[in-house]
Design an enzyme around this catalytic site. Structure first.
Site, PDB file in Angstrom:
ATOM      1  N   ASP A  59       0.832  -1.196   0.000  1.00 12.06           N
ATOM      2  CA  ASP A  59       0.000   0.000   0.000  1.00 12.06           C
ATOM      3  C   ASP A  59       0.866   1.244   0.000  1.00 12.06           C
ATOM      4  OD1 ASP A  59      -2.229  -1.590   0.121  1.00 12.06           O
ATOM      5  OD2 ASP A  59      -2.652  -1.229   2.237  1.00 12.06           O
ATOM      6  N   LYS A  81      -3.546   3.416  -3.093  1.00 12.33           N
ATOM      7  CA  LYS A  81      -4.929   3.823  -3.324  1.00 12.33           C
ATOM      8  C   LYS A  81      -5.177   5.124  -2.584  1.00 12.33           C
ATOM      9  CE  LYS A  81      -7.189  -0.684  -3.927  1.00 12.33           C
ATOM     10  NZ  LYS A  81      -6.067  -1.584  -3.722  1.00 12.33           N
ATOM     11  N   MET A 195     -12.106   5.865   7.135  1.00 16.81           N
ATOM     12  CA  MET A 195     -12.366   6.503   5.834  1.00 16.81           C
ATOM     13  C   MET A 195     -13.625   7.364   5.884  1.00 16.81           C
ATOM     14  SD  MET A 195     -11.471   3.125   3.533  1.00 16.81           S
ATOM     15  CE  MET A 195     -12.441   2.069   4.642  1.00 16.81           C
TER      16      MET A 195
END
Length: 282
Positions: A59, A81, A195
């Site tokens: 990541d 991402k 998130m």
């Protein structure tokens, strides 16, 4: 032959590896939790997996300090991402892991936090199983644990939080998540929103509308456990304003036990329901 495709230019999403053909040893995939960012929170098992890696698919939030624990010869591939900006689609990542393992390589899929806490580790595990590739999972310290610990605010606490729930702040389509707001609005429990920075206003409105008091203590933690960690102590009603100042990865934590984070700093006693206090970790 003028239209012949140049050599060594594989199509996007495919992995082409050279080498002599013949019997290959079976490769494996390791889904490894890198923890929230602090290299010292990496588990011993995760370290051992990294040290055996031929390929590290990682990541974007995994620190260079952690990546450097892999062998220098290991290939490193970032599949970072960000909201609305993915370098690789999830399907491409799945195929990449399987392809490398089928070439006989030891593949580490290195994820921030824990692979099975909003990390899509389940999707990658399924892809490996469907392809007949052996896949191992190494749990990691998820960001919520580090955020609560550093702030001195336990996620569960006798008399203040008999339950803790992890939820996502947005659905797969990017819309507001379909959650049981009435259940999340009950008192004496902690709700951790991953998130959720961009949807903080909607989340706060939903919880208040379902009956949770606007004065419920809340905490925003940006870059949990890292050298640049930043905390904003606030309330549920003040959550939208607090989230507006956040630019990095962050958690929103709501619950009565967050009052311990507030009480640890005398200057913030008696804050109004919409007041915020920012704390920077040095």
């Amino acid at each position: 032959m003028r239209n012949r495709k140049p050599e060594n230019q594989p199509a996007r999403g495919l992995v082409v590896l050279g080498g002599a053909r013949g019997p290959r040893r079976a490769g494996e995939v390791w889904l490894v939790g890198a923890g929230p960012g602090d290299p010292e929170l990496l588990t011993i098992k995760a370290l051992k997996a990294l040290q055996r890696a031929d390929v590290v698919v990682h990541d974007g939030l995994v620190s260079g300090e952690i990546l450097d624990l892999a062998p220098s010869a290991a290939r490193r591939i970032s599949v970072a991402k960000r909201k609305s900006r993915h370098s690789y689609a999830q399907g491409e990542i799945n195929r990449m892991l399987v392809a490398f393992a089928q070439e006989g390589l030891n593949v580490v899929r290195l994820k921030g936090g824990d692979p099975f806490i909003f990390g899509r580790g389940g999707e990658e595990l399924e892809a490996c199983r469907e392809a007949g590739v052996e896949c191992h999972v190494v749990p990691g310290v998820t960001a919520a644990l580090a955020a609560g610990a550093n702030a001195g605010a336990p996620l569960t606490h006798r008399g203040a939080a008999q339950a803790v729930t992890f939820v996502t702040g947005h659905a797969a389509s990017g819309a507001e998540p379909d959650l049981d707001w009435e259940s999340l609005a009950k008192v004496n429990q902690t709700v951790v929103i991953y998130m959720g920075v961009s949807t903080a206003a909607g989340i706060a409105a939903r919880l208040i509308g379902a009956g949770r008091a606007g004065s419920t203590p809340a905490l925003v933690v940006e870059n949990a456990s890292r050298a640049d960690e930043r905390r904003i102590v606030t309330t549920l009603a003040g959550l939208p304003a607090a989230a507006e100042s956040v630019h990095g990865p962050a958690l929103l934590i709501v619950g009565e036990a967050m009052s311990l984070a507030l009480a640890s700093t005398p200057a913030i006693e008696g804050l109004a329901a919409t007041s915020n206090l920012e704390l920077r970790v040095k």
